[in-house]
Every structure is written in C-alpha cells, then in structure tokens.
Design an enzyme around this catalytic site. Structure first.
Site, PDB file in Angstrom:
ATOM      1  CB  CYS A 199      81.817  47.142  51.415  1.00 41.29           C
ATOM      2  SG  CYS A 199      82.544  48.759  51.677  1.00 41.29           S
ATOM      3  CB  CYS A 222      89.387  50.244  50.546  1.00 45.08           C
ATOM      4  SG  CYS A 222      88.723  48.623  50.086  1.00 45.08           S
TER       5      CYS A 222
HETATM    6 FE1  FES Z   1      84.603  48.465  52.078  1.00 51.23          FE
HETATM    7 FE2  FES Z   1      87.175  48.210  51.842  1.00 51.23          FE
HETATM    8  S1  FES Z   1      85.680  46.677  51.529  1.00 51.23           S
HETATM    9  S2  FES Z   1      86.062  50.020  52.142  1.00 51.23           S
END
Ligand code: FES
Length: 129
Positions: free
Chosen positions: A35, A104
């Site tokens: 991400c 996360c």
């Molecule tokens: Fe990247 Fe939560 S989506 S740490």
C-alpha cells in the site's frame, strides 16, 4: 455495518502521541510495500524503560489508529516487555480491525521492534531480533 469500531475511529480522529521526539533514543521506520504506507516510531528510553513514544504515520486510518494505541501500550514498559507486543495485542487493544486491515497493525509491531533494535544498536548492544 460499520467496518470500524468506535475505538478505532476515535484513535484515528484523535490519535495520541503524534509527532517526533527530538534526540530520540531509538527510531524505527517501516513501510508496507503493497500500500506504500509508512510508520515511523520514536522512543525515549531511561533505565531500560520506555518513558515516551511518538509516531508519524503516512498511512491509512487503521495504521494511524494502530500507531496511536501501540505508542500508548509501550509507554512505561521495559524494552523486553515492549518486544513481547504483537500485532494481535494491538488489534485487541483496538477492539478489532476488519480482516483486510489486519496487516496495518503489523506495521505497529514492526515499528516498535525496529525502534528498539535502533536503540540497542545506538547503545552498542547487539539486537536480539
Ligand atoms: Fe497500508 Fe493500512 S492500508 S497500512
């Protein structure tokens, strides 16, 4: 159904311990390559105890909420106690995260470990990682 519980939302909207510690004794920066989110954790250590912790997170709400509770969790803990904290503990402290957001919380566990490893290396102590 709301994907996030109230505690997660509260820690995202009003996160605790946001910022930077000048002259921190340990700093850990970790990122999630998928991400692209980044978490940096700063520690102040006295007599083997974490006396202050702050964070800067460029990431999603779950990462910010995880940073907030994890900095609260490690304060006043010894380094050994802080090293025992896993992402599951962080998720429990938050009262749960949606399954797609569990990764996360892993950033928080990794940031704690990396900041403590940095502290050990600054002290000339081999990291136990
Ligand atoms: Fe990247 Fe939560 S989506 S740490």
């Amino acid at each position: 159904m709301e994907p996030y519980n109230e505690k997660v939302i509260e820690n995202y909207a009003n996160p605790k311990n946001v910022g930077k510690i000048e002259n921190a004794d340990g700093v850990g920066e970790v990122g999630n390559p998928v991400c692209g989110d980044i978490m940096r954790m700063y520690l102040k250590v006295e007599n083997n105890k974490i006396v202050d912790a702050k964070f800067q997170t460029f990431g999603c709400g779950a990462a910010i909420a995880s940073s907030s509770v994890s900095t609260e969790m490690i304060k006043n803990k010894t380094l050994e106690e802080a090293l025992q904290i896993t992402n599951k503990d962080v998720v429990n402290e938050l009262g749960g995260l949606p399954p797609v957001k569990l990764h996360c919380s892993v950033l928080a566990e990794e940031a704690i470990r990396k900041a403590i490893a940095d502290y050990y290396s600054k002290q000339g102590i081999m990291s136990r990682e």
